[in-house]
Design a protein around this motif. Structure first.
Motif, PDB file in Angstrom:
ATOM      1  N   THR A 123       1.187  -4.472  10.476  1.00 43.53           N
ATOM      2  CA  THR A 123       0.312  -4.705   9.340  1.00 43.53           C
ATOM      3  C   THR A 123       0.097  -3.393   8.619  1.00 43.53           C
ATOM      4  O   THR A 123       0.743  -2.380   8.911  1.00 43.53           O
ATOM      5  CB  THR A 123      -1.026  -5.337   9.784  1.00 43.53           C
ATOM      6  OG1 THR A 123      -1.782  -5.709   8.631  1.00 43.53           O
ATOM      7  CG2 THR A 123      -1.837  -4.405  10.668  1.00 43.53           C
ATOM      8  N   LEU A 124      -0.792  -3.373   7.658  1.00 44.55           N
ATOM      9  CA  LEU A 124      -1.160  -2.150   6.973  1.00 44.55           C
ATOM     10  C   LEU A 124      -2.595  -2.275   6.493  1.00 44.55           C
ATOM     11  O   LEU A 124      -3.127  -3.382   6.380  1.00 44.55           O
ATOM     12  CB  LEU A 124      -0.212  -1.823   5.827  1.00 44.55           C
ATOM     13  CG  LEU A 124      -0.202  -2.672   4.554  1.00 44.55           C
ATOM     14  CD1 LEU A 124       0.632  -1.974   3.492  1.00 44.55           C
ATOM     15  CD2 LEU A 124       0.378  -4.055   4.804  1.00 44.55           C
ATOM     16  N   SER A 125      -3.227  -1.138   6.271  1.00 42.66           N
ATOM     17  CA  SER A 125      -4.620  -1.168   5.847  1.00 42.66           C
ATOM     18  C   SER A 125      -4.725  -1.732   4.426  1.00 42.66           C
ATOM     19  O   SER A 125      -3.748  -1.768   3.671  1.00 42.66           O
ATOM     20  CB  SER A 125      -5.224   0.233   5.894  1.00 42.66           C
ATOM     21  OG  SER A 125      -4.711   1.029   4.840  1.00 42.66           O
ATOM     22  N   LEU A 126      -5.921  -2.139   4.087  1.00 42.11           N
ATOM     23  CA  LEU A 126      -6.144  -2.655   2.738  1.00 42.11           C
ATOM     24  C   LEU A 126      -5.904  -1.569   1.693  1.00 42.11           C
ATOM     25  O   LEU A 126      -5.398  -1.856   0.604  1.00 42.11           O
ATOM     26  CB  LEU A 126      -7.561  -3.206   2.620  1.00 42.11           C
ATOM     27  CG  LEU A 126      -7.877  -4.393   3.527  1.00 42.11           C
ATOM     28  CD1 LEU A 126      -9.345  -4.745   3.440  1.00 42.11           C
ATOM     29  CD2 LEU A 126      -7.020  -5.594   3.174  1.00 42.11           C
ATOM     30  N   ALA A 127      -6.254  -0.331   2.005  1.00 44.85           N
ATOM     31  CA  ALA A 127      -5.989   0.767   1.075  1.00 44.85           C
ATOM     32  C   ALA A 127      -4.485   0.946   0.867  1.00 44.85           C
ATOM     33  O   ALA A 127      -4.021   1.164  -0.257  1.00 44.85           O
ATOM     34  CB  ALA A 127      -6.618   2.057   1.581  1.00 44.85           C
ATOM     35  N   GLN A 128      -3.717   0.850   1.951  1.00 43.59           N
ATOM     36  CA  GLN A 128      -2.259   0.947   1.829  1.00 43.59           C
ATOM     37  C   GLN A 128      -1.699  -0.217   1.027  1.00 43.59           C
ATOM     38  O   GLN A 128      -0.784  -0.048   0.216  1.00 43.59           O
ATOM     39  CB  GLN A 128      -1.627   0.984   3.223  1.00 43.59           C
ATOM     40  CG  GLN A 128      -1.891   2.259   3.990  1.00 43.59           C
ATOM     41  CD  GLN A 128      -1.438   2.165   5.432  1.00 43.59           C
ATOM     42  OE1 GLN A 128      -1.557   1.117   6.073  1.00 43.59           O
ATOM     43  NE2 GLN A 128      -0.907   3.260   5.956  1.00 43.59           N
ATOM     44  N   PHE A 129      -2.264  -1.397   1.241  1.00 45.71           N
ATOM     45  CA  PHE A 129      -1.809  -2.568   0.492  1.00 45.71           C
ATOM     46  C   PHE A 129      -2.140  -2.428  -0.989  1.00 45.71           C
ATOM     47  O   PHE A 129      -1.312  -2.732  -1.858  1.00 45.71           O
ATOM     48  CB  PHE A 129      -2.448  -3.828   1.064  1.00 45.71           C
ATOM     49  CG  PHE A 129      -2.046  -5.091   0.355  1.00 45.71           C
ATOM     50  CD1 PHE A 129      -0.744  -5.559   0.427  1.00 45.71           C
ATOM     51  CD2 PHE A 129      -2.962  -5.809  -0.392  1.00 45.71           C
ATOM     52  CE1 PHE A 129      -0.361  -6.727  -0.234  1.00 45.71           C
ATOM     53  CE2 PHE A 129      -2.599  -6.971  -1.046  1.00 45.71           C
ATOM     54  CZ  PHE A 129      -1.297  -7.427  -0.967  1.00 45.71           C
ATOM     55  N   ASN A 130      -3.333  -1.966  -1.303  1.00 52.09           N
ATOM     56  CA  ASN A 130      -3.692  -1.743  -2.708  1.00 52.09           C
ATOM     57  C   ASN A 130      -2.741  -0.743  -3.363  1.00 52.09           C
ATOM     58  O   ASN A 130      -2.326  -0.922  -4.507  1.00 52.09           O
ATOM     59  CB  ASN A 130      -5.128  -1.245  -2.806  1.00 52.09           C
ATOM     60  CG  ASN A 130      -6.154  -2.343  -2.574  1.00 52.09           C
ATOM     61  OD1 ASN A 130      -5.901  -3.513  -2.850  1.00 52.09           O
ATOM     62  ND2 ASN A 130      -7.322  -1.971  -2.073  1.00 52.09           N
ATOM     63  N   ALA A 131      -2.396   0.323  -2.617  1.00 49.27           N
ATOM     64  CA  ALA A 131      -1.471   1.328  -3.151  1.00 49.27           C
ATOM     65  C   ALA A 131      -0.083   0.736  -3.363  1.00 49.27           C
ATOM     66  O   ALA A 131       0.589   1.021  -4.371  1.00 49.27           O
ATOM     67  CB  ALA A 131      -1.401   2.523  -2.215  1.00 49.27           C
ATOM     68  N   LEU A 132       0.362  -0.099  -2.430  1.00 49.27           N
ATOM     69  CA  LEU A 132       1.680  -0.735  -2.560  1.00 49.27           C
ATOM     70  C   LEU A 132       1.733  -1.610  -3.802  1.00 49.27           C
ATOM     71  O   LEU A 132       2.706  -1.579  -4.566  1.00 49.27           O
ATOM     72  CB  LEU A 132       1.973  -1.562  -1.307  1.00 49.27           C
ATOM     73  CG  LEU A 132       3.271  -2.375  -1.325  1.00 49.27           C
ATOM     74  CD1 LEU A 132       4.491  -1.458  -1.341  1.00 49.27           C
ATOM     75  CD2 LEU A 132       3.317  -3.328  -0.126  1.00 49.27           C
ATOM     76  N   GLN A 133       0.693  -2.371  -4.030  1.00 51.07           N
ATOM     77  CA  GLN A 133       0.673  -3.261  -5.188  1.00 51.07           C
ATOM     78  C   GLN A 133       0.666  -2.475  -6.502  1.00 51.07           C
ATOM     79  O   GLN A 133       1.138  -2.977  -7.524  1.00 51.07           O
ATOM     80  CB  GLN A 133      -0.543  -4.180  -5.126  1.00 51.07           C
ATOM     81  CG  GLN A 133      -0.483  -5.214  -4.014  1.00 51.07           C
ATOM     82  CD  GLN A 133      -1.320  -6.427  -4.316  1.00 51.07           C
ATOM     83  OE1 GLN A 133      -0.832  -7.499  -4.632  1.00 51.07           O
ATOM     84  NE2 GLN A 133      -2.626  -6.257  -4.238  1.00 51.07           N
ATOM     85  N   ALA A 134       0.137  -1.257  -6.455  1.00 50.02           N
ATOM     86  CA  ALA A 134       0.070  -0.444  -7.670  1.00 50.02           C
ATOM     87  C   ALA A 134       1.367   0.305  -7.956  1.00 50.02           C
ATOM     88  O   ALA A 134       1.529   0.844  -9.052  1.00 50.02           O
ATOM     89  CB  ALA A 134      -1.077   0.553  -7.563  1.00 50.02           C
ATOM     90  N   GLU A 135       2.286   0.332  -6.994  1.00 51.54           N
ATOM     91  CA  GLU A 135       3.558   1.028  -7.212  1.00 51.54           C
ATOM     92  C   GLU A 135       4.346   0.344  -8.330  1.00 51.54           C
ATOM     93  O   GLU A 135       4.362  -0.880  -8.439  1.00 51.54           O
ATOM     94  CB  GLU A 135       4.398   1.040  -5.940  1.00 51.54           C
ATOM     95  CG  GLU A 135       3.884   1.981  -4.863  1.00 51.54           C
ATOM     96  CD  GLU A 135       4.802   2.011  -3.656  1.00 51.54           C
ATOM     97  OE1 GLU A 135       6.018   1.735  -3.813  1.00 51.54           O
ATOM     98  OE2 GLU A 135       4.313   2.297  -2.545  1.00 51.54           O
ATOM     99  N   HIS A 136       5.040   1.164  -9.117  1.00 47.81           N
ATOM    100  CA  HIS A 136       5.816   0.623 -10.241  1.00 47.81           C
ATOM    101  C   HIS A 136       6.988  -0.215  -9.744  1.00 47.81           C
ATOM    102  O   HIS A 136       7.187  -1.350 -10.201  1.00 47.81           O
ATOM    103  CB  HIS A 136       6.306   1.769 -11.120  1.00 47.81           C
ATOM    104  CG  HIS A 136       7.163   1.321 -12.272  1.00 47.81           C
ATOM    105  ND1 HIS A 136       6.742   0.371 -13.187  1.00 47.81           N
ATOM    106  CD2 HIS A 136       8.419   1.684 -12.643  1.00 47.81           C
ATOM    107  CE1 HIS A 136       7.690   0.168 -14.076  1.00 47.81           C
ATOM    108  NE2 HIS A 136       8.719   0.949 -13.780  1.00 47.81           N
ATOM    109  N   ARG A 137       7.762   0.322  -8.814  1.00 49.29           N
ATOM    110  CA  ARG A 137       8.907  -0.411  -8.269  1.00 49.29           C
ATOM    111  C   ARG A 137       8.976  -0.204  -6.763  1.00 49.29           C
ATOM    112  O   ARG A 137       9.779   0.583  -6.254  1.00 49.29           O
ATOM    113  CB  ARG A 137      10.208   0.040  -8.936  1.00 49.29           C
ATOM    114  CG  ARG A 137      10.313  -0.390 -10.396  1.00 49.29           C
ATOM    115  CD  ARG A 137      11.708  -0.191 -10.955  1.00 49.29           C
ATOM    116  NE  ARG A 137      11.800  -0.636 -12.331  1.00 49.29           N
ATOM    117  CZ  ARG A 137      12.898  -0.568 -13.074  1.00 49.29           C
ATOM    118  NH1 ARG A 137      14.016  -0.053 -12.567  1.00 49.29           N
ATOM    119  NH2 ARG A 137      12.895  -1.003 -14.323  1.00 49.29           N
ATOM    120  N   PRO A 138       8.140  -0.911  -6.034  1.00 55.47           N
ATOM    121  CA  PRO A 138       8.152  -0.767  -4.575  1.00 55.47           C
ATOM    122  C   PRO A 138       9.441  -1.305  -3.971  1.00 55.47           C
ATOM    123  O   PRO A 138      10.178  -2.069  -4.609  1.00 55.47           O
ATOM    124  CB  PRO A 138       6.949  -1.598  -4.139  1.00 55.47           C
ATOM    125  CG  PRO A 138       6.758  -2.586  -5.233  1.00 55.47           C
ATOM    126  CD  PRO A 138       7.155  -1.893  -6.497  1.00 55.47           C
TER     127      PRO A 138
END
Length: 222
Positions: A172-187
Motif C-alpha cells: 500500500t502507500l500513505s495517503l500523502a503518497q497517493f495524493n502526490a501520485l495523483q498530482a503527477e503529470h505523467r505517472p
C-alpha cells in the motif's frame, strides 16, 4: 504500526445552506455524545449531494484536528471558525495524519470497524462556508485532506473511544503518497495499476486509475 488514539470528536449534521447562493450542504456538523456507524454512514448524518458525498465508500469522514492550526495560519481571517468539525468531518483525532495513514488501513473505533478507502477531495464548498478564496486548493496542495472510510463492521462510536489500527495491506502507500501520485503529470502506468489493486481502495477511484494508466499507455504507444 500506528499508536492507539482516543476519538476526540464525533460529529453529525443536517442540511443547511451556504453563505451567498444558499447551496444546500451537509457540512454543518454538531458534536454528539454517541452515534451508530452503518454501511451508509453515521445514523442521523445527512449529505446534500450524494453524487460526491456519502455512500458505502465515503460513509465516514475522518479529519486530523492538528491540521486546523496550519489552516488558521494560512487564513487568519477565518481562524476563529477553524476548529474540529467545521470541514464537515465525522471523526476527529490528534496523532494520525496523511503521512502515516495508508490506503486500506482497517481500524477499530469503539464497536465499529472502519477501512480507509480514499483521501477526501476538497471542494469549493469549503471556500464558501469559511469565505476564504482558494482554501480548498491549499488543503489539496498540502495534503491536508483527511480521509474517507467504509464501515466494515457497524457499531457504536463515542468521544473517548479508542481508535486502534488492526490491519494494513502489505502493498500500500500513505495517503500523502497517493495524493502526490495523483498530482503527477505523467505517472508510471504500472504504478497506477498497482495502486488500483490495493485492497479497500474505493472502486470508482480504482477504475479512474486504471483508465488513466490505459490513457498513458496510449500516449507512449503513439
Amino acid at each position: 504500526m500506528l499508536p492507539t488514539l482516543p476519538l476526540s470528536g464525533l460529529f453529525i449534521g443536517q442540511l443547511a445552506h451556504l453563505p451567498g447562493d444558499g447551496t444546500p450542504t451537509g457540512m454543518y456538523k454538531q458534536p454528539v455524545d454517541e452515534a451508530w456507524a452503518t454501511v451508509d454512514g453515521l445514523r442521523g448524518d445527512v449529505q446534500a449531494d450524494r453524487r460526491f458525498h456519502g455512500g458505502p465508500d465515503k460513509a465516514i469522514h475522518h479529519y486530523p484536528a492538528e491540521h486546523y492550526a496550519r489552516l488558521a495560519a494560512h487564513a487568519p481571517q477565518a481562524a476563529a471558525a477553524l476548529r474540529a468539525g467545521v470541514l464537515g468531518e465525522n471523526l476527529s483525532t490528534t496523532g494520525w495524519d496523511e503521512t502515516c495513514v495508508c490506503l486500506g488501513d482497517c481500524y477499530q473505533v469503539g464497536e465499529a470497524l472502519l477501512q480507509v478507502t480514499q483521501p477526501r477531495k476538497p471542494c469549493w464548498k469549503i471556500n464558501a462556508r469559511l469565505e476564504v478564496e482558494r482554501l480548498s486548493m491549499f488543503i489539496a496542495e498540502h495534503s491536508l485532506t483527511g480521509w474517507y472510510c467504509a464501515v466494515r463492521q457497524p457499531g457504536r462510536l463515542w468521544p473517548g473511544a479508542p481508535v486502534t489500527l488492526v490491519s494494513r495491506p502489505a502493498d500500500t502507500l500513505s495517503l500523502a503518497q497517493f495524493n502526490a501520485l495523483q498530482a503527477e503529470h505523467r505517472p508510471d502506468p504500472a504504478r497506477l495499476r498497482a495502486v488500483a489493486a490495493i485492497d479497500g481502495l474505493a472502486a470508482d477511484v480504482a477504475q479512474r486509475l486504471r483508465e488513466r494508466a490505459a490513457w498513458l499507455d496510449g500516449l507512449r504507444a503513439g
